[in-house]
Design an enzyme around this catalytic site. Sequence first.
Site, PDB file in Angstrom:
ATOM      1  N   HIS A   1      -7.622  -5.620  -0.464  1.00  0.00           N
ATOM      2  CA  HIS A   1      -6.412  -4.876  -0.525  1.00  0.00           C
ATOM      3  C   HIS A   1      -5.048  -5.507  -0.601  1.00  0.00           C
ATOM      4  O   HIS A   1      -4.863  -6.285   0.406  1.00  0.00           O
ATOM      5  CB  HIS A   1      -6.384  -3.843   0.494  1.00  0.00           C
ATOM      6  CG  HIS A   1      -5.260  -2.811   0.468  1.00  0.00           C
ATOM      7  ND1 HIS A   1      -5.209  -2.320  -0.487  1.00  0.00           N
ATOM      8  CD2 HIS A   1      -4.883  -2.225   1.372  1.00  0.00           C
ATOM      9  CE1 HIS A   1      -4.039  -1.411  -0.372  1.00  0.00           C
ATOM     10  NE2 HIS A   1      -3.803  -1.371   1.005  1.00  0.00           N
TER      11      HIS A   1
ATOM     12  N   ASP B   1      -8.932  -4.306  -5.993  1.00  0.00           N
ATOM     13  CA  ASP B   1      -8.485  -3.366  -4.701  1.00  0.00           C
ATOM     14  C   ASP B   1      -9.143  -2.170  -4.403  1.00  0.00           C
ATOM     15  O   ASP B   1      -8.722  -1.261  -5.403  1.00  0.00           O
ATOM     16  CB  ASP B   1      -7.056  -3.293  -4.826  1.00  0.00           C
ATOM     17  CG  ASP B   1      -6.314  -2.844  -3.450  1.00  0.00           C
ATOM     18  OD1 ASP B   1      -6.786  -1.814  -2.867  1.00  0.00           O
ATOM     19  OD2 ASP B   1      -4.954  -3.203  -3.446  1.00  0.00           O
TER      20      ASP B   1
ATOM     21  N   SER C   1       0.890  -1.165   0.159  1.00  0.00           N
ATOM     22  CA  SER C   1       0.082   0.014   0.068  1.00  0.00           C
ATOM     23  C   SER C   1       0.801   1.181   0.187  1.00  0.00           C
ATOM     24  O   SER C   1       1.557   1.415  -0.676  1.00  0.00           O
ATOM     25  CB  SER C   1      -0.953  -0.122   1.267  1.00  0.00           C
ATOM     26  OG  SER C   1      -1.927   0.926   1.146  1.00  0.00           O
TER      27      SER C   1
END
Length: 519
Positions: A489, A461, A234
Site C-alpha cells: 500500500h 496496492d 491513501s
Amino acid sequence: MFRAPRLAALSALLVGALALAGCTASETDDDRAADSVTTAPSASTEPVEMPAAPAGLEVYYDQDVAWEACGDDFECARVEVPLDYAVPDGERIELALKRLPAEDGDARIGSLLINPGGPGGSGVQLVEAADFLFSADVRERFDLVGFDPRGVNESDAVECVSDAELDEMRSTEYDVETPEGLAEFTASATELGEKCAAGTGPLLAHVDTESAARDLDILRDVVGDPQLYYFGYSYGTFLGAIYAETFPANVGRMVLDGAVDPALDSAALVMGQAVGFENAIRAYAEDCLAGDDCPLKGDVDDAVGQIQDLLATAEATPLPTGSDRELTGSLAASGIIMTLYDNEYWPLLTSALDAAMYDGDGSQLLFLADVSAEREEDGSYLTNSTEAFNAINCLDYPAEADLAQMQAQAAELAEASPTFGEMLAYGDITCDVWPYPSTAERTEVHAEGAAPILVIGTTGDPATPYEWSVSLAEQLADAVLVTYEGEGHTAYGRSNSCVTEAVDTYLIEGTLPEDGLTC
C-alpha cells in the site's frame, strides 16, 4: 482506506510505512530515475500574497497559534475551526498539530502538511515517524506538520465505546446470510451509532471530509503559507483532492500517494478492495511457495485455499492464543490483511500461519490484528481510529442498504474474492442506521485552475487499487501520474529511489517528473 465495517479493525493506517524505513533501491532503479525526470516548468519563485480569508471566517484565519516544545525536536499547537461551516460564528472545535521544524532554516521552503490515511489516521502520530518516511532532503527544507483531522485522536474526537467494548466489536462475527444474524448485526450497528452520538455530541454530524478540507485551508494559513504544500497517503489523497476542488487557487505542491477515486460509491470501493486484497493474498502465496519453510503446500490455488480453510476454522472454533482472548475468524482476517499492506511483512504472515495451522496457536495472528487496530498489550488503544473511521465514512458515502441489492453484491464479492469477499458484504448497514445519514454526492474531482498535482499509484496496492490512482490522475485538470511496480500500500517511503527522487524533486524544486514515469 479500507471500508470493512464487519472487520472494524481494518482501517487503513499505513502501518507498513510507520514501522519500516524505505527499501534500498537497486542500480537499475537509480539509472531509471535519472533518465525519467523531465524539465517540466518549476513552480514560481516570485512572492505570493496570502489569499484573503473566506467571508465570515476571518477570525479563524487571523488567529495566533502558540507553538510549544513537545518532546525532542517537535513542537505542538492547537488551532480553532468552526464546528459547522454553515454557522461560522457558532460553536468551535480544536485541531491538534505537531511539527518537526526544517533542519535548514535558511533553506526552508514552507510547511508540508501530512495525512496518513484512514479515514481516522493520526497525522500527529505519523510525523513522529518522519525519519522513516521522508527523505533527508525533504526534512531539511520543510517543516513537517502532522495534524489530526476533526474527529480524530488528539483533536476534538469521536468517542463511542470503551476499550473492552471495542475488543468485543472486533472479535464478534455475525452470520448475515440468516435473518437472525442480519438482525443481530443491524442491532449492534444501531447501538454503536447511538453510543457514538451520546459520547461525541454535535461533532459527530460534522466530521465529513468536505469540512476537513476547509479546516486544511485554515491550517495552511496559520502556518504562514500562501499556497498549500501537502502530502496525503491513501484516504489522505481523497482529502487532498477535495481540498484542490474547493480551493484550487491555493494549491501549491501536492502529492497524492495511493489514491482513492473520489467518484466511486461505497459498492465500487468495496469491490475494488475485495479484488485488491485477493490479488495480494495470491501474490503472497506465490512468494511463500517459492521460498523455504512455507507452511502452505501445492500450487497458488491450493495455498490460498488453505488460508481460507484456516479462516473458516477460526470462525467455527476460535483458536487459543495463550491469553483470555481467542482468535476468531474476523481477528484472523484482520491479522492476515494487516501484513498485505507491505510485502516486508510477509515473513511475519508466514510465521503466524505456521503457528496457527500446525500448532493451533492463534497468538501471532492476534498480535498482527492488534497492531492493525493500534491496540496495546494492556488493552488500551493508541488512537480512536476505528471509531473515527466509521463516523467519517458514514458522512462521506451515502448508504445503499437495500437487502436484495446487498445480497446480490455479497454474491459478487464472494466470487471476486473467495478469501475476503464474504466479510466485506453488508457493510452499508452500519451507515444506513447511523445517526447522521450522508448527504454527500460522489462525483469526479477536476480542480480546475489548481497547480499541477503529483499522483502515485502502486501496481500491487491492495487497499487503494492502482486503477484508482490512474482514474484520479485522469480526472484532475493538471496532474502527473507516477507508477511504482510493486506490492503493498502506497509507495513513497517504502519503495525505491526512483519514486523518492521524483517526489523530492517536485516538492523541493517544483519540477514534475515525466507523466507516466514507471519506477
